[in-house]
Design a protein around this motif. Structure first.
Motif, PDB file in Angstrom:
ATOM      1  N   ARG A 122     -38.855  31.190  31.709  1.00  0.00           N
ATOM      2  CA  ARG A 122     -39.142  32.400  31.648  1.00  0.00           C
ATOM      3  C   ARG A 122     -38.747  33.310  30.375  1.00  0.00           C
ATOM      4  N   THR A 154     -37.965  36.701  28.126  1.00  0.00           N
ATOM      5  CA  THR A 154     -38.179  38.516  28.603  1.00  0.00           C
ATOM      6  C   THR A 154     -37.845  38.718  27.952  1.00  0.00           C
ATOM      7  N   HIS A 196     -45.205  43.462  27.224  1.00  0.00           N
ATOM      8  CA  HIS A 196     -43.631  42.422  27.330  1.00  0.00           C
ATOM      9  C   HIS A 196     -44.337  40.865  26.435  1.00  0.00           C
ATOM     10  N   GLU A 214     -47.603  32.954  32.082  1.00  0.00           N
ATOM     11  CA  GLU A 214     -46.898  33.988  32.649  1.00  0.00           C
ATOM     12  C   GLU A 214     -47.582  34.930  33.103  1.00  0.00           C
ATOM     13  N   GLY A 215     -49.041  35.131  33.014  1.00  0.00           N
ATOM     14  CA  GLY A 215     -49.700  36.797  33.559  1.00  0.00           C
ATOM     15  C   GLY A 215     -49.580  36.594  34.902  1.00  0.00           C
ATOM     16  N   ARG A 226     -47.194  35.354  36.729  1.00  0.00           N
ATOM     17  CA  ARG A 226     -46.135  35.233  37.818  1.00  0.00           C
ATOM     18  C   ARG A 226     -45.292  36.639  37.307  1.00  0.00           C
ATOM     19  N   TYR A 227     -45.768  37.590  37.286  1.00  0.00           N
ATOM     20  CA  TYR A 227     -45.862  39.191  36.838  1.00  0.00           C
ATOM     21  C   TYR A 227     -46.579  39.821  38.469  1.00  0.00           C
ATOM     22  N   HIS A 274     -45.912  42.236  39.845  1.00  0.00           N
ATOM     23  CA  HIS A 274     -46.109  44.171  39.799  1.00  0.00           C
ATOM     24  C   HIS A 274     -47.206  44.060  38.730  1.00  0.00           C
ATOM     25  N   THR A 275     -48.052  45.139  39.029  1.00  0.00           N
ATOM     26  CA  THR A 275     -49.164  45.986  38.008  1.00  0.00           C
ATOM     27  C   THR A 275     -49.346  46.831  37.704  1.00  0.00           C
ATOM     28  N   GLN A 301     -49.645  45.446  34.152  1.00  0.00           N
ATOM     29  CA  GLN A 301     -48.008  45.131  32.778  1.00  0.00           C
ATOM     30  C   GLN A 301     -49.698  44.421  31.616  1.00  0.00           C
ATOM     31  N   LEU A 347     -49.405  42.521  28.743  1.00  0.00           N
ATOM     32  CA  LEU A 347     -48.393  40.472  27.833  1.00  0.00           C
ATOM     33  C   LEU A 347     -49.014  40.882  26.743  1.00  0.00           C
TER      34      LEU A 347
END
Length: 148
Positions: free
Chosen positions: A3, A5, A75, A85-86, A88-89, A91-92, A94, A96
Motif C-alpha cells: 500500500r 501512502t 490521499h 484501496e478505498g 482498506r480505510y 475510518h471515514t 476520506q 482518495l
C-alpha cells in the motif's frame, strides 16, 4: 501488493473550501463519471472529470459522509486499484485521488505536487474535492504556508 501512502512526519495542512465551491454544479468541471458505490462496508461516491489543461482524466473517490465534514484526509493512491484501496480505510470520511502513474513509478510526489498546486491555485482536482461537500480537507505533504 504494498500500500502506497502519502503519510509524512509533518503536521497536516488544512485547506478550506468556500461555500460557493461546495455548491453542486457551480463552477465545477463537467463530470465524466458520477456514481454511488459501496466500498467495503462504506457508502462512497466516485467522480471524474476531464482536465482540459493536461488532457488527463481526474478521478476522486469520496468515502463515507463527506458533506459538511471538516479536515477530511486526502490521499493519493494508484488509480488502477482505487476501489480496492478505498476498502482498506477503516475510518471515514476520506478522499482518495487516483494517480495513473503510481503503479509504474512507485512515487506519488509528482501527483502530490500537482494536487498541492491545484489546492492553492484552483483547478479540476480542487473542484472535485470541493464537490464532496467537505468544509475542509487535510493533506500531509503540503507546507502549511502554501495552503489556500
Amino acid at each position: 501488493m504494498t500500500r502506497t501512502t502519502t503519510a509524512s512526519t509533518s503536521t497536516p495542512t488544512r485547506v478550506a473550501f468556500g461555500e460557493h465551491e461546495r455548491t453542486p454544479f457551480r463552477d465545477h468541471p463537467a463530470l465524466t463519471l458520477d456514481a454511488r458505490v459501496t466500498v467495503g462496508a462504506e457508502r462512497a461516491r466516485i467522480v471524474a472529470s476531464h482536465d482540459p489543461a493536461t488532457g488527463a482524466e481526474q478521478v476522486v473517490l469520496m468515502l463515507g459522509d463527506t458533506v459538511g465534514a471538516q479536515d477530511v484526509p486526502v490521499h493519493v493512491v494508484d488509480e488502477e486499484v482505487l476501489l480496492i484501496e478505498g476498502g482498506r480505510y477503516a475510518h471515514t470520511p476520506q478522499l482518495l485521488i487516483g494517480d495513473p502513474t503510481l503503479a509504474v513509478t512507485g512515487n506519488a510526489e509528482a501527483r502530490q505536487w500537482e494536487v498541492g498546486r491545484q489546492l492553492r491555485e484552483g483547478g479540476p482536482i480542487r473542484a472535485l474535492l470541493a464537490l464532496s461537500g467537505a468544509r475542509s480537507v487535510e493533506v500531509d505533504w503540503l507546507p502549511s504556508a502554501a495552503a489556500a
